[in-house]
Write a protein that holds these residues in place. Structure first.
Motif, PDB file in Angstrom:
ATOM      1  N   ALA A 110     -30.814 -31.130   3.890  1.00  0.00           N
ATOM      2  CA  ALA A 110     -30.532 -30.034   2.946  1.00  0.00           C
ATOM      3  C   ALA A 110     -30.744 -30.517   1.514  1.00  0.00           C
ATOM      4  CB  ALA A 110     -29.108 -29.535   3.119  1.00  0.00           C
ATOM      5  N   ILE A 111     -31.145 -29.595   0.665  1.00  0.00           N
ATOM      6  CA  ILE A 111     -31.329 -29.888  -0.761  1.00  0.00           C
ATOM      7  C   ILE A 111     -30.146 -29.304  -1.509  1.00  0.00           C
ATOM      8  CG2 ILE A 111     -32.867 -29.645  -2.736  1.00  0.00           C
ATOM      9  CD1 ILE A 111     -35.056 -28.868  -0.666  1.00  0.00           C
ATOM     10  N   ASN A 136     -41.316 -27.382  -4.238  1.00  0.00           N
ATOM     11  CA  ASN A 136     -41.027 -27.527  -5.662  1.00  0.00           C
ATOM     12  C   ASN A 136     -39.766 -26.720  -6.002  1.00  0.00           C
ATOM     13  OD1 ASN A 136     -41.917 -24.871  -5.649  1.00  0.00           O
ATOM     14  ND2 ASN A 136     -43.761 -25.255  -6.846  1.00  0.00           N
ATOM     15  N   VAL A 137     -39.326 -26.810  -7.248  1.00  0.00           N
ATOM     16  CA  VAL A 137     -38.090 -26.144  -7.654  1.00  0.00           C
ATOM     17  C   VAL A 137     -38.206 -24.629  -7.531  1.00  0.00           C
ATOM     18  CG1 VAL A 137     -36.585 -25.670  -9.636  1.00  0.00           C
ATOM     19  CG2 VAL A 137     -37.235 -28.016  -9.101  1.00  0.00           C
ATOM     20  N   ILE A 138     -39.382 -24.078  -7.854  1.00  0.00           N
ATOM     21  CA  ILE A 138     -39.572 -22.630  -7.715  1.00  0.00           C
ATOM     22  C   ILE A 138     -39.414 -22.213  -6.250  1.00  0.00           C
ATOM     23  CG2 ILE A 138     -41.276 -20.757  -7.848  1.00  0.00           C
ATOM     24  CD1 ILE A 138     -40.132 -21.436 -10.536  1.00  0.00           C
ATOM     25  N   GLY A 139     -39.975 -22.999  -5.336  1.00  0.00           N
ATOM     26  CA  GLY A 139     -39.828 -22.693  -3.918  1.00  0.00           C
ATOM     27  C   GLY A 139     -38.371 -22.709  -3.493  1.00  0.00           C
ATOM     28  N   ALA A 140     -37.604 -23.655  -4.047  1.00  0.00           N
ATOM     29  CA  ALA A 140     -36.173 -23.723  -3.730  1.00  0.00           C
ATOM     30  C   ALA A 140     -35.435 -22.497  -4.258  1.00  0.00           C
ATOM     31  CB  ALA A 140     -35.587 -24.998  -4.326  1.00  0.00           C
ATOM     32  N   LEU A 141     -35.780 -22.067  -5.468  1.00  0.00           N
ATOM     33  CA  LEU A 141     -35.145 -20.874  -6.035  1.00  0.00           C
ATOM     34  C   LEU A 141     -35.509 -19.619  -5.239  1.00  0.00           C
ATOM     35  CD1 LEU A 141     -35.601 -21.630  -9.854  1.00  0.00           C
ATOM     36  CD2 LEU A 141     -33.459 -21.627  -8.569  1.00  0.00           C
ATOM     37  N   MET A 142     -36.714 -19.620  -4.688  1.00  0.00           N
ATOM     38  CA  MET A 142     -37.113 -18.491  -3.840  1.00  0.00           C
ATOM     39  C   MET A 142     -36.266 -18.438  -2.566  1.00  0.00           C
ATOM     40  SD  MET A 142     -41.278 -18.448  -4.125  1.00  0.00           S
ATOM     41  CE  MET A 142     -42.110 -17.820  -5.610  1.00  0.00           C
ATOM     42  N   GLU A 143     -35.923 -19.618  -2.031  1.00  0.00           N
ATOM     43  CA  GLU A 143     -35.052 -19.661  -0.855  1.00  0.00           C
ATOM     44  C   GLU A 143     -33.675 -19.072  -1.178  1.00  0.00           C
ATOM     45  OE1 GLU A 143     -35.542 -20.501   2.285  1.00  0.00           O
ATOM     46  OE2 GLU A 143     -37.667 -20.898   1.938  1.00  0.00           O
ATOM     47  N   VAL A 144     -33.161 -19.389  -2.374  1.00  0.00           N
ATOM     48  CA  VAL A 144     -31.876 -18.826  -2.803  1.00  0.00           C
ATOM     49  C   VAL A 144     -31.989 -17.314  -2.962  1.00  0.00           C
ATOM     50  CG1 VAL A 144     -30.158 -18.806  -4.656  1.00  0.00           C
ATOM     51  CG2 VAL A 144     -31.164 -20.969  -3.928  1.00  0.00           C
ATOM     52  N   PHE A 164     -25.641 -24.770  -4.661  1.00  0.00           N
ATOM     53  CA  PHE A 164     -26.378 -24.212  -3.529  1.00  0.00           C
ATOM     54  C   PHE A 164     -26.875 -25.338  -2.644  1.00  0.00           C
ATOM     55  CE2 PHE A 164     -26.796 -21.090  -6.924  1.00  0.00           C
ATOM     56  CZ  PHE A 164     -26.552 -19.889  -6.280  1.00  0.00           C
ATOM     57  N   GLU A 165     -26.994 -25.047  -1.363  1.00  0.00           N
ATOM     58  CA  GLU A 165     -27.624 -25.948  -0.405  1.00  0.00           C
ATOM     59  C   GLU A 165     -28.643 -25.149   0.387  1.00  0.00           C
ATOM     60  OE1 GLU A 165     -25.198 -28.229   2.152  1.00  0.00           O
ATOM     61  OE2 GLU A 165     -24.062 -29.188   0.527  1.00  0.00           O
ATOM     62  N   ILE A 166     -29.876 -25.644   0.402  1.00  0.00           N
ATOM     63  CA  ILE A 166     -30.936 -24.931   1.128  1.00  0.00           C
ATOM     64  C   ILE A 166     -31.647 -25.903   2.058  1.00  0.00           C
ATOM     65  CG2 ILE A 166     -31.290 -23.261  -0.724  1.00  0.00           C
ATOM     66  CD1 ILE A 166     -33.841 -24.821  -1.431  1.00  0.00           C
ATOM     67  N   ALA A 182     -40.933 -25.797 -13.813  1.00  0.00           N
ATOM     68  CA  ALA A 182     -40.332 -25.849 -12.483  1.00  0.00           C
ATOM     69  C   ALA A 182     -41.377 -25.860 -11.376  1.00  0.00           C
ATOM     70  CB  ALA A 182     -39.393 -24.657 -12.290  1.00  0.00           C
ATOM     71  N   CYS A 183     -42.576 -25.319 -11.650  1.00  0.00           N
ATOM     72  CA  CYS A 183     -43.600 -25.235 -10.604  1.00  0.00           C
ATOM     73  C   CYS A 183     -44.162 -26.604 -10.240  1.00  0.00           C
ATOM     74  CB  CYS A 183     -44.724 -24.291 -11.027  1.00  0.00           C
ATOM     75  SG  CYS A 183     -45.606 -24.801 -12.520  1.00  0.00           S
ATOM     76  N   THR A 184     -44.123 -27.554 -11.168  1.00  0.00           N
ATOM     77  CA  THR A 184     -44.642 -28.896 -10.887  1.00  0.00           C
ATOM     78  C   THR A 184     -43.519 -29.906 -10.671  1.00  0.00           C
ATOM     79  OG1 THR A 184     -44.883 -29.244 -13.276  1.00  0.00           O
ATOM     80  CG2 THR A 184     -46.842 -28.568 -12.066  1.00  0.00           C
ATOM     81  N   ALA A 185     -42.278 -29.436 -10.632  1.00  0.00           N
ATOM     82  CA  ALA A 185     -41.136 -30.314 -10.354  1.00  0.00           C
ATOM     83  C   ALA A 185     -40.930 -30.381  -8.851  1.00  0.00           C
ATOM     84  CB  ALA A 185     -39.888 -29.791 -11.057  1.00  0.00           C
ATOM     85  N   LEU A 186     -41.401 -31.443  -8.224  1.00  0.00           N
ATOM     86  CA  LEU A 186     -41.316 -31.588  -6.776  1.00  0.00           C
ATOM     87  C   LEU A 186     -39.940 -32.118  -6.379  1.00  0.00           C
ATOM     88  CD1 LEU A 186     -44.848 -33.102  -6.007  1.00  0.00           C
ATOM     89  CD2 LEU A 186     -44.123 -30.713  -5.881  1.00  0.00           C
ATOM     90  N   VAL A 187     -39.351 -31.464  -5.403  1.00  0.00           N
ATOM     91  CA  VAL A 187     -38.003 -31.818  -4.937  1.00  0.00           C
ATOM     92  C   VAL A 187     -37.945 -33.268  -4.471  1.00  0.00           C
ATOM     93  CG1 VAL A 187     -36.347 -31.373  -3.084  1.00  0.00           C
ATOM     94  CG2 VAL A 187     -37.314 -29.462  -4.383  1.00  0.00           C
ATOM     95  N   ASP A 188     -38.995 -33.742  -3.817  1.00  0.00           N
ATOM     96  CA  ASP A 188     -39.011 -35.110  -3.290  1.00  0.00           C
ATOM     97  C   ASP A 188     -38.902 -36.165  -4.390  1.00  0.00           C
ATOM     98  OD1 ASP A 188     -39.211 -34.393  -0.615  1.00  0.00           O
ATOM     99  OD2 ASP A 188     -41.392 -34.225  -0.703  1.00  0.00           O
TER     100      ASP A 188
END
Length: 253
Positions: free
Chosen positions: A9-10, A38-46, A29-31, A86-92
């Motif tokens: 989980a992130i 990326n961060v945008i993808g995570a925000l889309m999950e929320v 949040f935990e997703i 945020a689009c180029t901020a990779l979660v990894d």
């Protein structure tokens, strides 16, 4: 996808705010983790499932994005203390929990959506455009020397994301300093064969309050610019140009 990846989980901590008049608060949040997210993808999950880390139903986080390839500049926010896209901020590549905040230089509209009007007003103030009289065909314009075109192209990469203003310690609610981006655009349009017709007017503008005198040469803008634009080089060149203009006026030239 491995079982270990599926169970991963992130963790996010988002600074939220209902509107300009309300107080900010933090929500966790935990997703589920996905590779290359990326961060945008995570925000889309929320947005798809607006439930916080405590399992409580909440409202989706508001943010802005357009191109998702670091061209539009819309998704600027502060991620783990650093203003960036945020689009180029990779979660990894981010330390968790990932802390997301709105840029503090600009008024908050809601959550991490900010009003970049301060920057756009400065661009209007310095006339950051090429004036063309009328809509009829004026024919081909004057050519720009290749040596000049090459460095001017670097300045044209600016996407008005506002990151350089957020990073600059001299841009805040206590000053009217226009910031690095509008100043660099002055140099860009003054270099254009047609734009240079308004060169003196632009230089006069940045010699007034809120212009060049507000720069403290901290170099933060250059280090934070996602496009690597030589902002302080532009400011140094403008200091030279305004000094020359000052002497020309003093000599009545």
């Amino acid at each position: 996808m491995s079982t270990e990846t599926q169970n991963k989980a992130i963790k996010f901590v988002v600074t939220r705010q209902e509107d300009q008049s309300s107080k900010p608060y933090k929500e966790e949040f935990e997703i589920p983790y996905r590779p290359n997210m990326n961060v945008i993808g995570a925000l889309m999950e929320v947005q798809r499932n607006p439930v916080n880390a405590q399992g409580e139903q909440t409202t989706p986080v508001c943010w802005e994005s357009n191109c998702l390839e670091e061209v539009c500049g819309a998704c600027s926010m502060v991620i783990n203390g650093k203003p960036r896209q945020a689009c180029t901020a990779l979660v990894d590549k981010l330390e968790q929990p990932i802390r997301i905040e709105p840029m503090s230089t600009f008024p908050v509209v809601r959550d991490v959506v900010i009003d970049r009007g301060r920057m756009f007003e400065s661009l209007k103030r310095v006339k950051a455009w090429i004036p063309i009289d009328g809509t009829y065909d004026l024919g081909p314009g004057p050519r720009m020397a290749e040596s000049k075109r090459q460095w001017a192209y670097e300045l044209s990469k600016c996407m008005t994301c506002g990151v350089c203003l957020e990073a600059c310690p001299n841009v805040n609610e206590k000053t009217d300093f226009m910031g690095p981006a509008p100043l660099s655009q002055v140099r860009l349009f003054n270099a254009h064969p047609t734009g240079e017709m308004n060169q003196e007017e632009r230089l006069d503008t940045i010699m007034q309050d809120g212009g060049l005198e507000g720069c403290g040469n901290s170099q933060n803008c250059v280090m934070s610019c996602p496009k690597g634009i030589p902002l302080t080089t532009s400011i140094a060149a403008l200091n030279k140009d305004t000094t020359k203009q000052l002497f020309r006026k003093w000599l009545g030239m």
